[in-house]
Design an enzyme around this catalytic site. Structure first.
Site: not given
Length: 327
Positions: A157, A239, A268, A287
């Site tokens: 992407g 992810r 997380e 993250h």
């Protein structure tokens, strides 16, 4: 006439939400670091016309059943696996996200993570701080070259393409796998489309940037890691659930692959006792893919603008569930 009610699940800067306060009554969970408690989120959702959520907030069937007036969920992330999209559409709720504004920043972090893992930067910094550096030696903390190697990007992407451009600056050979071919990227970047298995077998660096879907959950499993080179380095900035973490740990322990750089995890925050955190050949981050001040503020602004558009009966800027427009 009463103003619509908006609930924001994390504390944001007042100046960023000021435009929203002009048209709505706004409340925020007054903590920047601790997530909004589930019970409070459910209570506020039952009253709200709009929610501004974080990726840690689950907008599931339970929440959708208690809401009464909810018109939009504006998610502070590109990904929206924390939201039941079909359920939201069924309840006539628009779902918005924050694409594009974080592309370059996330690509920066992804490539930085690749470099830190390959060159053992974190391990070396700790080595110095712990007073272990007693002199120079030829193979002291020797890592892996990045230049002229092959990078395989799974998920081509906007972020994947931005990472590929950075890789080209290091004279890397770029392979990619995606659901659909990116012909323009092939022409512009010189990337080569290949099957998932071919990418695993040929790449020196395997970079996961695919969204989490039913099809991609545990895409990187025991079989995937066994197909990779023994010298390969795995990077995940997508992810956590795209990876079978037990299989990754086993692959690292048995030297089926060389190292891993991880910005995301299945749970997380990750438990500090997690086996992956015991390995020296793992660089683990909390993250922070899009975590620059400039980009996070752009993301927050976009979330606010999407809510304003919906509450003003206008078309949102970045709508996820296009079916909502047809209702």
């Amino acid at each position: 006439m009463m103003k619509p009610y908006v609930f924001i699940t994390r504390k944001l800067k007042e100046e960023l939400i000021a435009p929203l306060k002009e048209i709505a009554h706004v409340e925020m969970w007054e903590n920047e670091e601790v997530p909004c408690p589930r019970e409070l989120l459910l209570k506020k959702s039952s009253e709200a016309d709009a929610l501004l959520t974080m990726l840690s907030d689950q907008v599931d069937e339970e929440l959708l059943e208690v809401q009464k007036n909810l018109k939009v969920v504006s998610n502070l992330a590109v990904g929206y696996d924390n939201i039941d999209i079909e359920g939201a559409t069924r309840h006539h709720i628009a779902v918005c996200n924050t694409p594009d504004v974080l592309t370059e920043t996330t690509a920066d972090l992804t490539f930085a993570l690749l470099m830190a893992t390959a060159r053992r930067i974190v391990e070396a910094a700790e080595f110095v701080k712990e007073g272990k550096w007693t002199g120079w030696s030829p193979f002291l903390l020797a890592g892996s070259d990045i230049h002229h190697k092959t990078i395989g990007i799974v998920g081509m992407g906007n972020i994947g393409q931005a990472v590929a451009k950075r890789a080209k600056g290091f004279s890397m050979n770029v392979l990619y796998h995606n659901r659909t071919r990116k012909v323009e990227a092939e022409k512009e970047i010189g990337a080569h489309f290949c099957s998932f298995y071919e990418l695993l077998e040929k790449s020196d660096f395997v970079v996961c940037l695919t969204p989490l879907t039913k099809e991609t959950k545990h895409l990187f499993n025991k079989d995937a890691f066994e197909r990779m080179k023994g010298s390969a380095i795995f990077i995940n900035a997508a992810r956590g659930a795209v990876v079978d973490e037990e299989a990754l740990y086993d692959a690292l322990m048995t030297k089926k692959i060389k190292a891993a750089g991880l910005d995301v995890f299945k749970e997380e925050p990750i438990n500090e006792q997690h086996p992956l955190l015991t390995l020296k050949n793992v660089v683990a981050l909390p993250h922070i893919g899009s975590a620059s001040m400039e980009t996070r503020e752009k993301m927050m602004t976009l979330c606010v603008e999407n809510i304003i558009q919906i509450l003003s009966n206008k078309e949102p800027i970045t709508l996820v569930n296009k079916e909502w427009m047809e209702q």
